[in-house]
Design an enzyme around this catalytic site. Sequence first.
Site, mmCIF file in Angstrom:
data_model
loop_
_atom_site.group_PDB
_atom_site.id
_atom_site.type_symbol
_atom_site.label_atom_id
_atom_site.label_comp_id
_atom_site.label_asym_id
_atom_site.label_seq_id
_atom_site.Cartn_x
_atom_site.Cartn_y
_atom_site.Cartn_z
ATOM 1 C CB THR A 135 -0.731 4.525 0.387
ATOM 2 O OG1 THR A 135 -1.692 3.557 -0.141
ATOM 3 C CG2 THR A 135 -0.859 5.534 1.161
ATOM 4 C CB THR A 183 -7.453 4.622 3.772
ATOM 5 O OG1 THR A 183 -6.090 4.208 5.102
ATOM 6 C CG2 THR A 183 -7.426 5.623 4.604
ATOM 7 C CG ASN A 213 -1.466 -7.067 2.118
ATOM 8 O OD1 ASN A 213 -2.493 -6.254 2.691
ATOM 9 N ND2 ASN A 213 -2.502 -7.244 1.278
#
Length: 500
Positions: A211, A255, A495
């Site tokens: 990702t 993750t 983020n």
Amino acid sequence: MIARVARWSADPMALMVSAQKRMQSTISKADRFVVPVDRDALPRGYLVATTFAGIKKAISPAPATDAAPQHAPKPDLTLLVSSVPASVAGTFTSNKFQAAPVVHATKALQAQGPHARARAVLVNSGCANAVTGQGGYKDTEALVTEVRKHFPAGKNNGSETCSDVLMMSTGVIGVRLPLPQMLRGIQHLMRGQVLQSNPDAWLEMARAFMTTDTFPKLRTRQFKLGNRLCSMAAIDKGAGMIHPHMTSPGGLHATLLGMFATDAPVATPTLQRCLEEAVRESFNCISVDGDMSTNDTILALANGQAPATDSGAPVDGEISEATHPELVSIFARELKAMAIEMAHLIVRDGEGAEKFVQVCVKNAGTYEQAHAIASSISTSALVKCAMHGEDANWGRILCAAGYAAVPASSPEWSLDPTKVNVTFVPPPSASNLSPIHTLKNGVPQPVDETKAAELLSHEDIYIDMDLQGGSWEKGACAEAVFWTCDFSKEYISINGDYRT
């Protein structure tokens, strides 16, 4: 005010060296950490395939544009298939909001019991399928069923259970999977000669996991178990939302996904125990940002297809503690070493990370207590910012150690502030430098600013905290190692996006 080393007085030359090394550390991580894969080291009896299904585009379409794409899209759907049902083990996030594929895999392995087997693992990026309710769970079931129905009928497919196909997902939280695109993708993956086993195919699989990762994480290794020459391949991903605490399917509960595929002949209960031990001292000892994901999963498959050699004691059937305890020890050691190597890659690829930081806590009462203190230090935002600023700030380290949630023990153990030593140790790449002792028996030590600047300018920073037994007079010798990275401005920028 927390004591700190005043970096502004450092020698200008040392600061120049620091800037140069930081520039070098931002050179493409792919160039530094992606290594060639030896075809002969790939595990026997596995085939992999990868495709671009357009998952992220399907769940969050971009505005229409006439501009031609600058490069081929990254693959986002991948499949691993074993030629025979393989022993399978798993560890999963203890986050209460477990994603649909985590719930499915956990139930599947529990349903089949201690001798679970798996034929395939399906992995997607772009959508985590987390917090999607019963509909998300049914989506996982539909995709697993689609994979299963493409297996040829025969002796290896006659005792199907819900655990013969498992799934892992990563990406945006709160959005269901785009089933039409993914079902077409699975049909492509299972067609003709798409499934292969070669270095390029495995590397593409690693890319499909990604990702916000900046490079694919793939490693292989070989080892002997008796007369069997065994191979193991490992793939993982993770750059943000990394602070795993993974447990077995029945344990207390962006993750981290990981998969180990080996052709070693290992019984399922033994594989599960070895995986849990490996995860305990690798993936459960890393942190990028202190956030535990909804999707963290590590799977291990062992299909027993390793070839026999002319040397070593013959190994027939699967190894277990009861039948081959010495071979189990070898396998456990190899799996743990590989797990630690893969965990390090995740920390090095932390979002915006420029520093790799090892925190070692020694001479605590128990491993769990040492682990809790090392974890507290490693997740402290102030410590991580100090490491980014190359500041030997022992005060922030002590503060984080002092508020750690240390588990109870019998007899009771606690940290004794008058015994604590803190040392910055040169990394292996800077063995010519000397350790910097910033605290001895709880007392601050004079620090040479120039030497501190030189030591902390390196990409790798090693911090040792010796508790010298704490409140126990004798017997407090437990040690735990944690790995983390620094916080940079780029981490904040990355983020601002909404994803797991």
